[in-house]
Design a protein around this motif. Structure first.
Motif, PDB file in Angstrom:
ATOM      1  N   LYS A 207       0.787  -1.261  -0.155  1.00 12.49           N
ATOM      2  CA  LYS A 207       0.023   0.079  -0.046  1.00 12.49           C
ATOM      3  C   LYS A 207       0.694   1.306  -0.045  1.00 12.49           C
ATOM      4  N   GLY A 208       2.197   1.026   0.200  1.00 11.43           N
ATOM      5  CA  GLY A 208       2.934   2.139   0.110  1.00 11.43           C
ATOM      6  C   GLY A 208       3.023   3.213   1.343  1.00 11.43           C
ATOM      7  N   VAL A 209       2.733   2.378   2.523  1.00 16.47           N
ATOM      8  CA  VAL A 209       2.535   2.889   3.754  1.00 16.47           C
ATOM      9  C   VAL A 209       3.915   3.283   4.375  1.00 16.47           C
ATOM     10  N   ALA A 210       4.890   2.325   4.287  1.00 18.65           N
ATOM     11  CA  ALA A 210       6.302   2.446   4.841  1.00 18.65           C
ATOM     12  C   ALA A 210       7.100   1.438   3.860  1.00 18.65           C
ATOM     13  N   ASP A 211       8.521   1.638   3.865  1.00 20.03           N
ATOM     14  CA  ASP A 211       9.497   0.782   3.367  1.00 20.03           C
ATOM     15  C   ASP A 211       9.639  -0.256   4.259  1.00 20.03           C
ATOM     16  N   PRO A 212      10.372  -1.348   3.762  1.00 17.00           N
ATOM     17  CA  PRO A 212      10.617  -2.594   4.434  1.00 17.00           C
ATOM     18  C   PRO A 212      11.345  -2.356   5.725  1.00 17.00           C
ATOM     19  N   GLU A 213      12.548  -1.661   5.820  1.00 12.46           N
ATOM     20  CA  GLU A 213      13.280  -1.258   7.067  1.00 12.46           C
ATOM     21  C   GLU A 213      12.476  -0.480   8.073  1.00 12.46           C
ATOM     22  N   THR A 214      11.940   0.614   7.609  1.00 15.21           N
ATOM     23  CA  THR A 214      10.907   1.192   8.604  1.00 15.21           C
ATOM     24  C   THR A 214      10.046   0.196   9.184  1.00 15.21           C
ATOM     25  N   ILE A 215       9.104  -0.666   8.451  1.00 10.09           N
ATOM     26  CA  ILE A 215       8.246  -1.438   9.177  1.00 10.09           C
ATOM     27  C   ILE A 215       8.981  -2.337  10.045  1.00 10.09           C
ATOM     28  N   ASP A 216      10.204  -3.013   9.696  1.00 12.45           N
ATOM     29  CA  ASP A 216      11.000  -3.787  10.533  1.00 12.45           C
ATOM     30  C   ASP A 216      11.471  -3.257  11.887  1.00 12.45           C
ATOM     31  N   LYS A 217      11.886  -1.803  11.613  1.00 15.00           N
ATOM     32  CA  LYS A 217      12.538  -1.124  12.848  1.00 15.00           C
ATOM     33  C   LYS A 217      11.389  -0.933  13.971  1.00 15.00           C
ATOM     34  N   THR A 218      10.156  -0.749  13.519  1.00 16.02           N
ATOM     35  CA  THR A 218       9.260  -0.494  14.205  1.00 16.02           C
ATOM     36  C   THR A 218       8.819  -1.736  15.147  1.00 16.02           C
ATOM     37  N   TRP A 219       8.608  -2.690  14.343  1.00 18.30           N
ATOM     38  CA  TRP A 219       8.126  -4.154  15.114  1.00 18.30           C
ATOM     39  C   TRP A 219       9.499  -4.301  16.096  1.00 18.30           C
ATOM     40  N   MET A 220      10.703  -4.237  15.646  1.00 19.27           N
ATOM     41  CA  MET A 220      11.844  -4.488  16.638  1.00 19.27           C
ATOM     42  C   MET A 220      11.996  -3.648  17.695  1.00 19.27           C
ATOM     43  N   LEU A 221      11.811  -2.392  17.549  1.00 22.12           N
ATOM     44  CA  LEU A 221      11.821  -1.343  18.572  1.00 22.12           C
ATOM     45  C   LEU A 221      10.741  -1.515  19.490  1.00 22.12           C
ATOM     46  N   ALA A 222       9.551  -1.710  19.076  1.00 18.57           N
ATOM     47  CA  ALA A 222       8.190  -1.785  19.850  1.00 18.57           C
ATOM     48  C   ALA A 222       8.096  -2.969  20.684  1.00 18.57           C
ATOM     49  N   THR A 223       8.524  -3.968  20.286  1.00 21.87           N
ATOM     50  CA  THR A 223       8.363  -5.303  20.804  1.00 21.87           C
ATOM     51  C   THR A 223       9.638  -6.173  21.357  1.00 21.87           C
ATOM     52  N   GLY A 224      10.860  -5.677  21.139  1.00 19.56           N
ATOM     53  CA  GLY A 224      11.908  -6.203  21.354  1.00 19.56           C
ATOM     54  C   GLY A 224      12.394  -7.340  20.731  1.00 19.56           C
ATOM     55  N   ALA A 225      11.609  -7.672  19.509  1.00 26.36           N
ATOM     56  CA  ALA A 225      12.080  -8.846  18.621  1.00 26.36           C
ATOM     57  C   ALA A 225      13.317  -8.558  17.867  1.00 26.36           C
ATOM     58  N   PRO A 226      13.801  -9.711  17.919  1.00 25.33           N
ATOM     59  CA  PRO A 226      15.138  -9.600  17.127  1.00 25.33           C
ATOM     60  C   PRO A 226      15.095  -9.344  15.611  1.00 25.33           C
ATOM     61  N   MET A 227      14.002  -9.511  14.915  1.00 21.48           N
ATOM     62  CA  MET A 227      13.715  -9.545  13.659  1.00 21.48           C
ATOM     63  C   MET A 227      12.493  -9.170  13.139  1.00 21.48           C
ATOM     64  N   GLY A 228      12.285  -8.182  12.049  1.00 18.65           N
ATOM     65  CA  GLY A 228      10.884  -7.950  11.897  1.00 18.65           C
ATOM     66  C   GLY A 228      10.275  -8.606  10.668  1.00 18.65           C
ATOM     67  N   PRO A 229       9.380  -8.437  10.047  1.00 28.97           N
ATOM     68  CA  PRO A 229       8.688  -9.204   9.151  1.00 28.97           C
ATOM     69  C   PRO A 229       9.476  -9.549   7.829  1.00 28.97           C
ATOM     70  N   PHE A 230      10.007  -8.397   7.209  1.00 31.11           N
ATOM     71  CA  PHE A 230      11.028  -8.612   6.110  1.00 31.11           C
ATOM     72  C   PHE A 230      12.138  -9.530   6.521  1.00 31.11           C
ATOM     73  N   ALA A 231      12.828  -9.143   7.373  1.00 31.50           N
ATOM     74  CA  ALA A 231      13.842  -9.892   7.871  1.00 31.50           C
ATOM     75  C   ALA A 231      13.394 -11.595   7.993  1.00 31.50           C
ATOM     76  N   ILE A 232      12.329 -11.684   8.415  1.00 32.92           N
ATOM     77  CA  ILE A 232      11.922 -13.005   8.590  1.00 32.92           C
ATOM     78  C   ILE A 232      11.540 -13.731   7.202  1.00 32.92           C
ATOM     79  N   LEU A 233      10.757 -12.956   6.410  1.00 32.70           N
ATOM     80  CA  LEU A 233      10.561 -13.181   4.990  1.00 32.70           C
ATOM     81  C   LEU A 233      11.995 -13.707   4.132  1.00 32.70           C
ATOM     82  N   ASP A 234      13.059 -12.728   4.347  1.00 33.20           N
ATOM     83  CA  ASP A 234      14.281 -13.179   3.681  1.00 33.20           C
ATOM     84  C   ASP A 234      14.624 -14.753   3.974  1.00 33.20           C
ATOM     85  N   VAL A 235      14.603 -14.954   5.216  1.00 24.15           N
ATOM     86  CA  VAL A 235      15.002 -16.185   5.788  1.00 24.15           C
ATOM     87  C   VAL A 235      14.203 -17.399   5.253  1.00 24.15           C
ATOM     88  N   VAL A 236      12.797 -17.312   5.253  1.00 24.51           N
ATOM     89  CA  VAL A 236      11.820 -18.277   4.838  1.00 24.51           C
ATOM     90  C   VAL A 236      12.101 -18.449   3.385  1.00 24.51           C
TER      91      VAL A 236
END
Length: 296
Positions: A207-236
């Motif tokens: 939808k063009g809301v944000a780029d992958p790095e911003t989305i991952d950074k948001t998730w990682m900062l807010a939850t303490g997770a070691p990876m965001g969704p796009f880092a996980i998708l790269d591994v999958v």
């Protein structure tokens, strides 16, 4: 349970990991894939995993010994001729899995138990094609199995419970923590939690809301997770992600923009994820592992 010989069908990212994890713990493993080209890629993956396991477990000798337990075949009948257990890890496409089980049913020994590693599909979708629905169930692994050592065991309504118990015990013998799913559930436990996160991230991108790095950074900062969704998708792997979302798009048009984005902007450009050196991030030093990634 008296499993000795294991066949792993499908030698992609996760199939290769399952094969190595199994051989690393002492089993003979026959690796099956559709042609010699795929098997050559599998051999390279397995050689690479030898180094990963040697470093992770600090045991070069055990990791090297695992490589000696593999045989390879592009002939399904040959690949399963001695199999006590077959673990299927072929692409997440209904037609491919259906055709695989139809062929498997005609060539596998009567003793062989069938287990599917499907991430999103139910055993009951394919049970009728196996010729042995009572010996068919799901055994689902997480990516990077040597450290994310979950093994979800899930039967269908026609599975004989003794085989669920056998798979639980087998999982323990290969260093996994078995998680018994008591009722069929698309996505088991892991992907029932994970897939909505990945889909939400991809939807924000499409939808063009944000780029992958911003989305991952948001998730990682807010939850303490070691990876965001796009880092996980790269591994999958983005091919697997594309297969799943394309299947979803058949009955949910909202998923089509995500499928188009994955194909046009990534897969068609050879960006298939960590394994290819580039997906949403570039490897071997992706931005999300940089200590500065989460700093102002």
């Amino acid at each position: 349970m008296d499993f000795k010989n294991i066949t792993v069908a499908g030698s992609g990212v996760l199939g290769s990991q399952i094969a190595f994890q199994t051989a690393f713990h002492g089993y003979n493993v026959s690796v099956y894939d559709i042609n010699d080209e795929a098997l050559e890629k599998a051999k390279k993956r397995l050689n690479g995993l030898k180094d990963v396991y040697a470093e992770y477990f600090k045991d070069e000798e055990k990791a090297s010994a695992a490589l000696k337990r593999f045989t390879f075949s592009s002939n399904l009948k040959d690949a399963v001729k001695d199999a006590d257990l077959l673990i299927e890890s072929v692409p997440e496409i209904v037609e491919i899995k259906t055709n695989f089980y139809k062929e498997l049913a005609t060539v596998a020994p009567e003793k062989t138990v069938f287990a599917s590693n499907s991430s999103t599909m139910l055993p009951s979708q394919f049970a009728e094609y196996t010729g042995r629905p009572e010996k068919f169930l799901a055994l689902h692994f997480a990516n990077e199995v040597w450290k994310n050592n979950t093994a979800e065991v899930m039967g269908h309504s026609g599975t004989d419970k003794q085989y669920e118990e056998q798979l639980i015990e087998f999982a323990r013998t290969i260093g996994m923590i078995p998680l018994h799913i008591l009722k069929e559930q698309p996505g088991y436990i892991l992907n029932s939690l994970l897939v909505p996160l990945l889909n939400a991230g991809q939807t924000l991108l499409a939808k063009g809301v944000a780029d992958p790095e911003t989305i991952d950074k948001t998730w990682m900062l807010a939850t303490g997770a070691p990876m965001g969704p796009f880092a996980i998708l790269d591994v999958v792997g983005l091919q697997t992600a594309y297969n799943i979302v394309s299947n979803e798009a058949k009955h949910n048009p909202a998923a089509q923009p995500i499928a188009d984005l994955l194909k046009n902007e990534y897969l068609d450009k050879g960006k298939t994820g960590k394994g290819s050196g580039e997906g949403f991030y570039k490897y071997p030093n992706p931005a999300y592992l940089d200590p500065a990634f989460l700093k102002a």
